[in-house]
Design a protein around this motif. Sequence first.
Motif, PDB file in Angstrom:
ATOM      1  N   VAL A  50       0.816  -1.211   0.000  1.00  0.00           N
ATOM      2  CA  VAL A  50       0.000   0.000   0.000  1.00  0.00           C
ATOM      3  C   VAL A  50       0.851   1.263   0.000  1.00  0.00           C
ATOM      4  N   ILE A  51       1.950   1.272   0.737  1.00  0.00           N
ATOM      5  CA  ILE A  51       2.821   2.448   0.785  1.00  0.00           C
ATOM      6  C   ILE A  51       3.414   2.733  -0.592  1.00  0.00           C
ATOM      7  N   LYS A  52       3.926   1.682  -1.255  1.00  0.00           N
ATOM      8  CA  LYS A  52       4.498   1.870  -2.589  1.00  0.00           C
ATOM      9  C   LYS A  52       3.421   2.294  -3.583  1.00  0.00           C
TER      10      LYS A  52
ATOM     11  N   ALA B 173       2.635   5.969  -3.061  1.00  0.00           N
ATOM     12  CA  ALA B 173       3.718   6.820  -3.568  1.00  0.00           C
ATOM     13  C   ALA B 173       3.697   6.875  -5.092  1.00  0.00           C
ATOM     14  N   PHE B 174       3.506   5.720  -5.730  1.00  0.00           N
ATOM     15  CA  PHE B 174       3.484   5.669  -7.189  1.00  0.00           C
ATOM     16  C   PHE B 174       2.285   6.439  -7.731  1.00  0.00           C
ATOM     17  N   MET B 175       1.124   6.332  -7.049  1.00  0.00           N
ATOM     18  CA  MET B 175      -0.074   7.043  -7.468  1.00  0.00           C
ATOM     19  C   MET B 175       0.160   8.555  -7.444  1.00  0.00           C
ATOM     20  N   SER B 176       0.839   9.027  -6.399  1.00  0.00           N
ATOM     21  CA  SER B 176       1.141  10.458  -6.298  1.00  0.00           C
ATOM     22  C   SER B 176       2.105  10.892  -7.394  1.00  0.00           C
ATOM     23  N   LEU B 177       3.110  10.050  -7.667  1.00  0.00           N
ATOM     24  CA  LEU B 177       4.123  10.381  -8.669  1.00  0.00           C
ATOM     25  C   LEU B 177       3.523  10.449 -10.067  1.00  0.00           C
ATOM     26  N   ILE B 178       2.698   9.463 -10.401  1.00  0.00           N
ATOM     27  CA  ILE B 178       2.156   9.401 -11.761  1.00  0.00           C
ATOM     28  C   ILE B 178       1.097  10.468 -12.003  1.00  0.00           C
ATOM     29  N   SER B 179       0.545  11.036 -10.917  1.00  0.00           N
ATOM     30  CA  SER B 179      -0.482  12.066 -11.082  1.00  0.00           C
ATOM     31  C   SER B 179       0.098  13.417 -11.485  1.00  0.00           C
ATOM     32  N   ILE B 180       1.408  13.610 -11.248  1.00  0.00           N
ATOM     33  CA  ILE B 180       2.029  14.916 -11.521  1.00  0.00           C
ATOM     34  C   ILE B 180       1.875  15.343 -12.979  1.00  0.00           C
ATOM     35  N   PRO B 181       2.275  14.514 -13.975  1.00  0.00           N
ATOM     36  CA  PRO B 181       2.128  14.972 -15.368  1.00  0.00           C
ATOM     37  C   PRO B 181       0.669  15.115 -15.797  1.00  0.00           C
ATOM     38  N   ILE B 182      -0.237  14.457 -15.105  1.00  0.00           N
ATOM     39  CA  ILE B 182      -1.657  14.576 -15.436  1.00  0.00           C
ATOM     40  C   ILE B 182      -2.221  15.890 -14.907  1.00  0.00           C
TER      41      ILE B 182
ATOM     42  N   LEU C  85       3.575  24.875   6.202  1.00  0.00           N
ATOM     43  CA  LEU C  85       3.123  23.984   7.264  1.00  0.00           C
ATOM     44  C   LEU C  85       1.760  23.401   6.926  1.00  0.00           C
ATOM     45  N   MET C  86       0.862  24.234   6.387  1.00  0.00           N
ATOM     46  CA  MET C  86      -0.469  23.765   6.005  1.00  0.00           C
ATOM     47  C   MET C  86      -0.396  22.763   4.853  1.00  0.00           C
ATOM     48  N   LEU C  87       0.479  23.047   3.864  1.00  0.00           N
ATOM     49  CA  LEU C  87       0.637  22.137   2.735  1.00  0.00           C
ATOM     50  C   LEU C  87       1.176  20.779   3.182  1.00  0.00           C
ATOM     51  N   ILE C  88       2.182  20.805   4.035  1.00  0.00           N
ATOM     52  CA  ILE C  88       2.766  19.555   4.536  1.00  0.00           C
ATOM     53  C   ILE C  88       1.748  18.781   5.357  1.00  0.00           C
ATOM     54  N   SER C  89       0.994  19.500   6.203  1.00  0.00           N
ATOM     55  CA  SER C  89      -0.034  18.846   7.021  1.00  0.00           C
ATOM     56  C   SER C  89      -1.096  18.209   6.148  1.00  0.00           C
ATOM     57  N   LEU C  90      -1.516  18.926   5.106  1.00  0.00           N
ATOM     58  CA  LEU C  90      -2.532  18.403   4.196  1.00  0.00           C
ATOM     59  C   LEU C  90      -2.015  17.171   3.461  1.00  0.00           C
ATOM     60  N   ALA C  91      -0.770  17.238   3.007  1.00  0.00           N
ATOM     61  CA  ALA C  91      -0.191  16.110   2.285  1.00  0.00           C
ATOM     62  C   ALA C  91      -0.113  14.873   3.177  1.00  0.00           C
ATOM     63  N   ILE C  92       0.294  15.069   4.417  1.00  0.00           N
ATOM     64  CA  ILE C  92       0.430  13.936   5.342  1.00  0.00           C
ATOM     65  C   ILE C  92      -0.933  13.351   5.698  1.00  0.00           C
ATOM     66  N   LEU C  93      -1.875  14.236   6.059  1.00  0.00           N
ATOM     67  CA  LEU C  93      -3.189  13.754   6.508  1.00  0.00           C
ATOM     68  C   LEU C  93      -4.029  13.191   5.368  1.00  0.00           C
ATOM     69  N   ALA C  94      -4.146  13.941   4.275  1.00  0.00           N
ATOM     70  CA  ALA C  94      -5.041  13.531   3.191  1.00  0.00           C
ATOM     71  C   ALA C  94      -4.423  12.484   2.280  1.00  0.00           C
TER      72      ALA C  94
ATOM     73  N   VAL D 211      -1.015  10.787   2.479  1.00  0.00           N
ATOM     74  CA  VAL D 211      -0.294   9.656   3.068  1.00  0.00           C
ATOM     75  C   VAL D 211      -1.197   8.838   3.990  1.00  0.00           C
ATOM     76  N   VAL D 212      -1.725   9.473   5.032  1.00  0.00           N
ATOM     77  CA  VAL D 212      -2.540   8.751   6.008  1.00  0.00           C
ATOM     78  C   VAL D 212      -3.883   8.326   5.408  1.00  0.00           C
ATOM     79  N   GLY D 213      -4.550   9.276   4.737  1.00  0.00           N
ATOM     80  CA  GLY D 213      -5.881   8.994   4.198  1.00  0.00           C
ATOM     81  C   GLY D 213      -5.906   7.847   3.213  1.00  0.00           C
ATOM     82  N   TYR D 214      -5.060   7.914   2.191  1.00  0.00           N
ATOM     83  CA  TYR D 214      -5.069   6.864   1.170  1.00  0.00           C
ATOM     84  C   TYR D 214      -4.515   5.542   1.688  1.00  0.00           C
ATOM     85  N   THR D 215      -3.579   5.597   2.611  1.00  0.00           N
ATOM     86  CA  THR D 215      -3.067   4.355   3.196  1.00  0.00           C
ATOM     87  C   THR D 215      -4.171   3.629   3.952  1.00  0.00           C
ATOM     88  N   ILE D 216      -4.930   4.373   4.741  1.00  0.00           N
ATOM     89  CA  ILE D 216      -6.064   3.771   5.458  1.00  0.00           C
ATOM     90  C   ILE D 216      -7.099   3.254   4.466  1.00  0.00           C
TER      91      ILE D 216
END
Length: 204
Positions: free
Chosen positions: A93-95, A98-107, A126-135, A137-142
Amino acid sequence: MLLLNFGTALSSNPGLASVMIYTQPIFVLVLEKLLGTRLNKMAVIGVLIGFLGVLVSISSSNFGIGEIIALVGGLTWAGGTVFFSRKIPDSDVIKLNAFMSLISIPILIPFTPVDFYFKVSPFSFLMLISLAILAQVVGYTIWFNMVKEMGSVVASSSSLLVPVTSYFMTFIILRDLPTSLEIVGSAITLFGVYLSLSKGKDTF
């Protein structure tokens, strides 16, 4: 996410457009049934009741192009959920995240406004990092772990809790009280999700 953002931007009622994304559990039911999956009756009833609760909480019934775009977003989300549950449930799930986030960039880049405004400050970062971690990393992993453990139908029913939670968080953060319809709709949704998580044995 693109369809959600376009839908809310083009809608006269962004709240309704965002709720259309949560037709996802309904589309999951339809797709799984078309693919021959035997569905738990209690889960199906729970999803339908839960979505009814989400609809009740909306104060407007205007339906236009923005809502249609968001509705397509719910369908694409459902398709991705069903695909994951059938084709890649044993993936890391972690990989995958990460891959989903990477491949979304050119799209996403072609859809990023040229005049995008971002105020550079420590607080903004700080808000951007918090959003990235919560939504992200944590959100999609769960989310992916839930689909793996519970299956697409039951996991999807839990997504109906997002609108309910948003009313609660709006009150906690902004001190904005929910309307009577939002309270009633949230109660119906909670009941529906509870039913979908119940372990009924009847299938069809």
